[in-house]
Design a protein around this motif. Structure first.
Motif, PDB file in Angstrom:
ATOM      1  N   TYR A  80       1.522  -1.463   0.490  1.00  0.00           N
ATOM      2  CA  TYR A  80       0.052  -0.100   0.517  1.00  0.00           C
ATOM      3  C   TYR A  80       0.797   1.418   0.042  1.00  0.00           C
ATOM      4  CZ  TYR A  80      -3.787  -2.852   0.804  1.00  0.00           C
ATOM      5  OH  TYR A  80      -4.891  -3.873   0.859  1.00  0.00           O
ATOM      6  N   SER A  81       2.260   0.961   0.193  1.00  0.00           N
ATOM      7  CA  SER A  81       3.387   2.507  -0.164  1.00  0.00           C
ATOM      8  C   SER A  81       2.701   2.743  -0.971  1.00  0.00           C
ATOM      9  CB  SER A  81       4.567   2.147   1.026  1.00  0.00           C
ATOM     10  OG  SER A  81       4.793   0.365  -0.874  1.00  0.00           O
ATOM     11  N   VAL A  82       2.863   2.697  -2.005  1.00  0.00           N
ATOM     12  CA  VAL A  82       2.659   3.026  -3.723  1.00  0.00           C
ATOM     13  C   VAL A  82       1.051   4.839  -3.946  1.00  0.00           C
ATOM     14  CG1 VAL A  82       3.916   1.613  -4.674  1.00  0.00           C
ATOM     15  CG2 VAL A  82       1.634   1.355  -4.512  1.00  0.00           C
ATOM     16  N   PHE A  83       0.534   4.219  -2.819  1.00  0.00           N
ATOM     17  CA  PHE A  83      -0.690   4.930  -3.206  1.00  0.00           C
ATOM     18  C   PHE A  83      -0.238   5.504  -1.682  1.00  0.00           C
ATOM     19  CE2 PHE A  83      -2.489   0.802  -4.208  1.00  0.00           C
ATOM     20  CZ  PHE A  83      -3.100   1.986  -5.525  1.00  0.00           C
ATOM     21  N   LEU A  84       0.508   5.750  -0.549  1.00  0.00           N
ATOM     22  CA  LEU A  84       0.886   6.720  -0.095  1.00  0.00           C
ATOM     23  C   LEU A  84       1.818   7.950  -0.598  1.00  0.00           C
ATOM     24  CD1 LEU A  84       1.414   5.385   3.354  1.00  0.00           C
ATOM     25  CD2 LEU A  84      -1.144   5.892   2.582  1.00  0.00           C
ATOM     26  N   LYS A  85       2.432   7.630  -1.454  1.00  0.00           N
ATOM     27  CA  LYS A  85       3.389   8.780  -2.118  1.00  0.00           C
ATOM     28  C   LYS A  85       3.130   9.954  -2.216  1.00  0.00           C
ATOM     29  CE  LYS A  85       7.388   5.337  -3.209  1.00  0.00           C
ATOM     30  NZ  LYS A  85       7.175   4.971  -4.998  1.00  0.00           N
ATOM     31  N   ALA A  86       3.834  11.319  -2.738  1.00  0.00           N
ATOM     32  CA  ALA A  86       2.815  12.270  -3.337  1.00  0.00           C
ATOM     33  C   ALA A  86       2.608  12.713  -4.410  1.00  0.00           C
ATOM     34  CB  ALA A  86       4.101  13.362  -3.436  1.00  0.00           C
ATOM     35  N   GLY A  87       1.297  12.907  -4.803  1.00  0.00           N
ATOM     36  CA  GLY A  87       0.833  13.145  -6.164  1.00  0.00           C
ATOM     37  C   GLY A  87       0.373  12.453  -6.720  1.00  0.00           C
ATOM     38  N   VAL A  88      -0.842  10.929  -5.111  1.00  0.00           N
ATOM     39  CA  VAL A  88      -1.662  10.173  -5.737  1.00  0.00           C
ATOM     40  C   VAL A  88      -2.396  11.271  -5.050  1.00  0.00           C
ATOM     41  CG1 VAL A  88      -2.816   7.967  -4.313  1.00  0.00           C
ATOM     42  CG2 VAL A  88      -0.018   8.832  -4.830  1.00  0.00           C
ATOM     43  N   PRO A  89      -3.861  11.175  -5.856  1.00  0.00           N
ATOM     44  CA  PRO A  89      -4.974  11.972  -5.447  1.00  0.00           C
ATOM     45  C   PRO A  89      -5.083  11.360  -4.322  1.00  0.00           C
ATOM     46  CG  PRO A  89      -5.244  11.271  -7.882  1.00  0.00           C
ATOM     47  CD  PRO A  89      -4.061  10.685  -7.512  1.00  0.00           C
ATOM     48  N   ARG A  90      -6.046  11.832  -3.588  1.00  0.00           N
ATOM     49  CA  ARG A  90      -6.909  11.706  -2.453  1.00  0.00           C
ATOM     50  C   ARG A  90      -7.757  10.922  -2.452  1.00  0.00           C
ATOM     51  NH1 ARG A  90      -9.930  15.384   2.146  1.00  0.00           N
ATOM     52  NH2 ARG A  90      -9.119  14.113   4.130  1.00  0.00           N
ATOM     53  N   GLU A  91      -8.277  10.748  -3.404  1.00  0.00           N
ATOM     54  CA  GLU A  91      -9.770   9.649  -3.580  1.00  0.00           C
ATOM     55  C   GLU A  91      -9.256   8.607  -3.617  1.00  0.00           C
ATOM     56  OE1 GLU A  91      -9.429  12.602  -4.752  1.00  0.00           O
ATOM     57  OE2 GLU A  91     -10.670  14.354  -4.368  1.00  0.00           O
ATOM     58  N   LEU A  92      -8.223   8.587  -4.686  1.00  0.00           N
ATOM     59  CA  LEU A  92      -7.275   7.024  -4.463  1.00  0.00           C
ATOM     60  C   LEU A  92      -6.916   6.233  -3.122  1.00  0.00           C
ATOM     61  CD1 LEU A  92      -7.347   4.861  -6.028  1.00  0.00           C
ATOM     62  CD2 LEU A  92      -5.258   6.103  -7.586  1.00  0.00           C
ATOM     63  N   GLN A 124      -7.670   7.646  -0.141  1.00  0.00           N
ATOM     64  CA  GLN A 124      -8.551   7.208   0.576  1.00  0.00           C
ATOM     65  C   GLN A 124      -9.188   6.003   0.211  1.00  0.00           C
ATOM     66  OE1 GLN A 124      -8.987   8.637   4.056  1.00  0.00           O
ATOM     67  NE2 GLN A 124      -7.870   9.627   3.408  1.00  0.00           N
ATOM     68  N   ALA A 125      -8.794   5.950  -0.776  1.00  0.00           N
ATOM     69  CA  ALA A 125     -10.371   3.665  -1.156  1.00  0.00           C
ATOM     70  C   ALA A 125      -9.078   2.843  -0.556  1.00  0.00           C
ATOM     71  CB  ALA A 125     -10.219   4.461  -2.569  1.00  0.00           C
ATOM     72  N   ALA A 126      -7.656   3.591  -1.448  1.00  0.00           N
ATOM     73  CA  ALA A 126      -6.850   2.019  -0.772  1.00  0.00           C
ATOM     74  C   ALA A 126      -6.281   1.904   0.825  1.00  0.00           C
ATOM     75  CB  ALA A 126      -4.889   2.596  -1.419  1.00  0.00           C
ATOM     76  N   LEU A 127      -6.393   2.460   0.729  1.00  0.00           N
ATOM     77  CA  LEU A 127      -6.229   2.544   2.776  1.00  0.00           C
ATOM     78  C   LEU A 127      -7.732   2.188   3.542  1.00  0.00           C
ATOM     79  CD1 LEU A 127      -4.688   5.839   3.951  1.00  0.00           C
ATOM     80  CD2 LEU A 127      -3.750   4.180   4.218  1.00  0.00           C
ATOM     81  N   GLN A 128      -9.064   2.517   2.253  1.00  0.00           N
ATOM     82  CA  GLN A 128     -10.543   2.189   2.882  1.00  0.00           C
ATOM     83  C   GLN A 128     -10.130  -0.341   2.717  1.00  0.00           C
ATOM     84  OE1 GLN A 128     -13.022   2.942   4.712  1.00  0.00           O
ATOM     85  NE2 GLN A 128     -13.774   0.925   4.910  1.00  0.00           N
ATOM     86  N   LYS A 129      -9.919  -0.087   1.666  1.00  0.00           N
ATOM     87  CA  LYS A 129      -9.195  -2.058   1.135  1.00  0.00           C
ATOM     88  C   LYS A 129      -9.220  -2.255   2.390  1.00  0.00           C
ATOM     89  CE  LYS A 129     -10.327  -4.880  -1.448  1.00  0.00           C
ATOM     90  NZ  LYS A 129     -11.546  -5.186  -1.972  1.00  0.00           N
ATOM     91  N   LEU A 130      -7.496  -1.675   2.601  1.00  0.00           N
ATOM     92  CA  LEU A 130      -6.412  -2.262   3.512  1.00  0.00           C
ATOM     93  C   LEU A 130      -7.359  -2.956   4.984  1.00  0.00           C
ATOM     94  CD1 LEU A 130      -3.562  -2.806   5.069  1.00  0.00           C
ATOM     95  CD2 LEU A 130      -3.257  -0.800   5.396  1.00  0.00           C
ATOM     96  N   TRP A 131      -8.061  -1.112   5.214  1.00  0.00           N
ATOM     97  CA  TRP A 131      -9.020  -1.742   6.561  1.00  0.00           C
ATOM     98  C   TRP A 131      -9.077  -3.227   6.804  1.00  0.00           C
ATOM     99  CZ3 TRP A 131      -8.865   0.459  11.195  1.00  0.00           C
ATOM    100  CH2 TRP A 131      -9.209   0.134  12.187  1.00  0.00           C
ATOM    101  N   GLU A 132     -10.382  -2.621   4.951  1.00  0.00           N
ATOM    102  CA  GLU A 132     -11.439  -3.728   5.286  1.00  0.00           C
ATOM    103  C   GLU A 132     -10.549  -5.269   5.079  1.00  0.00           C
ATOM    104  OE1 GLU A 132     -13.272  -2.772   2.001  1.00  0.00           O
ATOM    105  OE2 GLU A 132     -14.719  -1.051   3.372  1.00  0.00           O
ATOM    106  N   ALA A 133      -9.561  -5.292   4.438  1.00  0.00           N
ATOM    107  CA  ALA A 133      -8.289  -6.730   4.036  1.00  0.00           C
ATOM    108  C   ALA A 133      -8.375  -7.360   5.009  1.00  0.00           C
ATOM    109  CB  ALA A 133      -7.795  -6.662   3.144  1.00  0.00           C
ATOM    110  N   ASP A 134      -7.434  -6.502   5.987  1.00  0.00           N
ATOM    111  CA  ASP A 134      -7.429  -7.358   7.647  1.00  0.00           C
ATOM    112  C   ASP A 134      -7.909  -7.158   8.571  1.00  0.00           C
ATOM    113  OD1 ASP A 134      -4.642  -8.116   9.285  1.00  0.00           O
ATOM    114  OD2 ASP A 134      -3.544  -6.712   9.188  1.00  0.00           O
ATOM    115  N   PRO A 135      -8.489  -8.570   8.732  1.00  0.00           N
ATOM    116  CA  PRO A 135      -9.127  -8.517  10.425  1.00  0.00           C
ATOM    117  C   PRO A 135      -8.547  -8.023  11.625  1.00  0.00           C
ATOM    118  CG  PRO A 135      -9.342 -10.336   9.173  1.00  0.00           C
ATOM    119  CD  PRO A 135      -8.317  -9.951   8.476  1.00  0.00           C
ATOM    120  N   ALA A 136      -6.883  -7.811  11.852  1.00  0.00           N
ATOM    121  CA  ALA A 136      -6.598  -7.319  12.945  1.00  0.00           C
ATOM    122  C   ALA A 136      -6.592  -6.228  13.076  1.00  0.00           C
ATOM    123  CB  ALA A 136      -5.071  -8.189  12.826  1.00  0.00           C
ATOM    124  N   LEU A 137      -6.411  -5.690  11.582  1.00  0.00           N
ATOM    125  CA  LEU A 137      -6.502  -3.785  12.446  1.00  0.00           C
ATOM    126  C   LEU A 137      -8.098  -3.201  12.534  1.00  0.00           C
ATOM    127  CD1 LEU A 137      -5.070  -3.073   8.910  1.00  0.00           C
ATOM    128  CD2 LEU A 137      -4.093  -2.782  11.093  1.00  0.00           C
TER     129      LEU A 137
END
Length: 136
Positions: free
Chosen positions: A55-67, A69-82
């Motif tokens: 997911y680090s590629v989505f946290l780099k500068a230049g990535v649109p905020r909506e994209l 946020q969508a990636a971080l939401q997917k990470l949150w849903e993908a890992d039950p431990a989180l």
């Protein structure tokens, strides 16, 4: 050191500072607005992300905020431990509900902590005062 008292000097300097116009901003202090970077073309689709994805590629500068946020939401849903609440978190309890049972202690107001003999005597005295239940 001047013979002028401290507060008089302080007050005079504050008034002088208000009376003087502020200097115009320097040209070098003005910065050009940053040019937005185009988003990296090598981003994987958000739908294909999973628990072990990078997911680090989505946290780099230049990535649109909506994209991002969508990636971080997917990470949150993908890992039950989180998603699971922290077990040791003291703020996770429901302190608005009434206590299920009364907590009995050996501490008495004015007496302090009672020993076993004093607790037994107190229980006997209470048993004498309360009548036995009559179920018949």
């Amino acid at each position: 050191m001047s013979g002028e008292p401290f507060l008089s000097r302080w007050s005079r300097r504050k008034l002088d500072a208000k009376a003087e116009p502020a200097p115009p901003p320097a040209e070098e202090a003005k910065r050009p607005e940053p040019v937005p970077e185009p988003p990296p073309p090598d981003l994987p689709p958000v739908e294909s992300l999973g628990k072990d994805s990078d997911y680090s590629v989505f946290l780099k500068a230049g990535v649109p905020r909506e994209l991002k946020q969508a990636a971080l939401q997917k990470l949150w849903e993908a890992d039950p431990a989180l998603m699971a609440p922290e077990i040791m978190d003291l703020h996770m309890g429901d302190y608005t509900s009434p206590v299920g049972e009364v907590v009995k202690t050996a501490w008495r107001l004015g007496k302090g902590a009672l020993d076993a003999a004093e607790l037994a005597a107190e229980a006997e005295e209470k048993a004498k005062i309360t009548p036995p239940d009559q179920d018949s």
